[in-house]
Scaffold this motif. Structure first.
Motif, PDB file in Angstrom:
ATOM      1  N   GLY A  29     -37.860  39.371 -45.399  1.00 21.13           N
ATOM      2  CA  GLY A  29     -38.334  38.749 -46.626  1.00 21.13           C
ATOM      3  C   GLY A  29     -37.261  37.904 -47.291  1.00 21.13           C
ATOM      4  N   LEU A  63     -41.788  31.988 -51.122  1.00 21.73           N
ATOM      5  CA  LEU A  63     -41.599  33.212 -50.354  1.00 21.73           C
ATOM      6  C   LEU A  63     -41.577  32.883 -48.871  1.00 21.73           C
ATOM      7  N   TRP A 108     -40.659  40.328 -60.467  1.00 21.07           N
ATOM      8  CA  TRP A 108     -41.118  40.848 -59.179  1.00 21.07           C
ATOM      9  C   TRP A 108     -41.680  42.252 -59.397  1.00 21.07           C
ATOM     10  N   ASP A 165     -47.072  44.207 -56.568  1.00 15.16           N
ATOM     11  CA  ASP A 165     -48.253  43.470 -56.131  1.00 15.16           C
ATOM     12  C   ASP A 165     -48.246  41.996 -56.522  1.00 15.16           C
ATOM     13  N   ARG A 166     -47.119  41.487 -57.040  1.00 14.49           N
ATOM     14  CA  ARG A 166     -47.064  40.076 -57.385  1.00 14.49           C
ATOM     15  C   ARG A 166     -45.633  39.666 -57.692  1.00 14.49           C
ATOM     16  N   THR A 210     -49.414  36.596 -54.912  1.00 13.02           N
ATOM     17  CA  THR A 210     -49.801  37.975 -54.644  1.00 13.02           C
ATOM     18  C   THR A 210     -50.115  38.103 -53.155  1.00 13.02           C
ATOM     19  N   PRO A 211     -50.305  39.321 -52.647  1.00 13.15           N
ATOM     20  CA  PRO A 211     -50.629  39.463 -51.221  1.00 13.15           C
ATOM     21  C   PRO A 211     -51.850  38.665 -50.780  1.00 13.15           C
ATOM     22  N   LEU A 219     -51.255  35.061 -49.280  1.00 17.72           N
ATOM     23  CA  LEU A 219     -50.617  34.834 -47.990  1.00 17.72           C
ATOM     24  C   LEU A 219     -51.636  34.322 -46.984  1.00 17.72           C
ATOM     25  N   ARG A 256     -48.440  39.887 -43.484  1.00 15.39           N
ATOM     26  CA  ARG A 256     -48.034  41.062 -44.253  1.00 15.39           C
ATOM     27  C   ARG A 256     -47.155  40.681 -45.446  1.00 15.39           C
ATOM     28  N   TRP A 257     -47.349  41.405 -46.516  1.00 17.38           N
ATOM     29  CA  TRP A 257     -46.489  41.338 -47.703  1.00 17.38           C
ATOM     30  C   TRP A 257     -45.281  42.231 -47.444  1.00 17.38           C
ATOM     31  N   ASP A 293     -41.258  44.786 -50.574  1.00 12.44           N
ATOM     32  CA  ASP A 293     -41.385  46.161 -51.029  1.00 12.44           C
ATOM     33  C   ASP A 293     -40.093  46.948 -50.846  1.00 12.44           C
TER      34      ASP A 293
END
Length: 281
Positions: free
Chosen positions: A157, A176, A209, A212-213, A227-228, A231, A236-237, A240
């Motif tokens: 990430g 991102l 951050w 979820d967003r 947000t996820p 994408l 994948r997000w 985390d």
């Protein structure tokens, strides 16, 4: 560090580049003031107090050293010298890109990171910066996943809080990078800053951050939220886990293109402070 390990480091950390023509841009939210500082408690900071000409705190910052293009066809050799990164004695860190022959490169600059010294997931990450200017000048304030050595880039990430093309003095980008949406396929957006050119004064660049967003701000005005669900399909997000901070000026590179005869040196990015907050309980 062996040459092979240095190259791997360059390729992994040089990933802030993107090609706007191929990047996925999110429709910006309505521009709104976000007076949200009361929601946060300070957990880390550097105010860059110290004598003029001294290096940034070694307890807080590492210097990336090398000149192999950093995975982005950049021209500069990044050094640990105070000629390229030092305090000015007035509460600022000054990162300086210079035109000079050094270690096989025609330019020098600095790239500082907090790897192994400060790494965090979630919160508000902000820096007050006065940006450089000129065609091919590429300052950035960004974050990279602390697990990159284990999983590689872009699986680790990358959060670009602010990157800027010096030839477009009123525009910044936030983005991102993750698996399946990296490099020129990153997810993000640009923002035109009102009130003059970014090299004329300081502005505050931040992300907030949450699990979820992620939201991007300039001078506490939100210009982007991802947000996820934003994408690409089936991606994948990966935001985390802890990331570390990076500040740098690149000279040339895939995102900004080459310099030309109009680009003047030295170019500086002045950093008034970097602060990180956790949500107040």
């Amino acid at each position: 560090m062996t040459s092979s390990r240095l190259l791997a480091w360059c390729l992994l950390l040089g990933s802030v580049a993107c090609d706007p023509a191929r990047s996925k841009s999110i429709e910006p939210p309505p521009t709104t003031e976000q007076p949200s500082h009361q929601q946060w408690r300070l957990v880390w900071q550097d105010e860059f107090e110290g004598a003029p000409g001294t290096p940034p705190s070694p307890e807080r910052w590492n210097a990336d050293v090398g000149g192999d293009g950093w995975g982005n066809a950049q021209y500069e050799h990044n050094t640990a010298r105070t000629e390229n990164a030092s305090l000015d004695g007035e509460g600022h860190l000054v990162i300086t890109a210079r035109k000079e022959r050094y270690q096989g490169n025609d330019y020098t600059s600095a790239r500082l990171n907090t790897r192994g010294k400060f790494e965090r997931a979630y919160g508000r990450f902000e820096a007050r910066l006065q940006l450089p200017t000129g065609k091919g000048i590429w300052p950035a304030f960004w974050m990279l996943g602390a697990n990159f050595a284990q999983v590689g880039w872009p699986e680790c990430g990358e959060i670009d809080i602010m990157e800027h093309r010096g030839q477009l003095p009123a525009i910044v980008r936030g983005s991102l990078h993750g698996p399946g949406y990296s490099g020129g396929e990153n997810v993000g957006g640009e923002h035109v800053v009102s009130g003059g050119k970014l090299y004329e004064g300081f502005h505050l660049y931040a992300v907030e951050w949450d699990p979820d967003r992620i939201r991007w701000f300039v001078d506490d005005v939100m210009f982007l939220e991802v947000t996820p669900k934003d994408l690409p399909a089936n991606r994948r997000w990966v935001f985390d886990h802890p990331h570390f901070l990076i500040l740098n000026i690149a000279v040339g590179g895939n995102y900004v293109g080459p310099i030309d005869g109009t680009t003047q040196f030295p170019q500086t990015m002045r950093v008034d402070y970097v602060r990180v907050y956790a949500r107040a309980e």
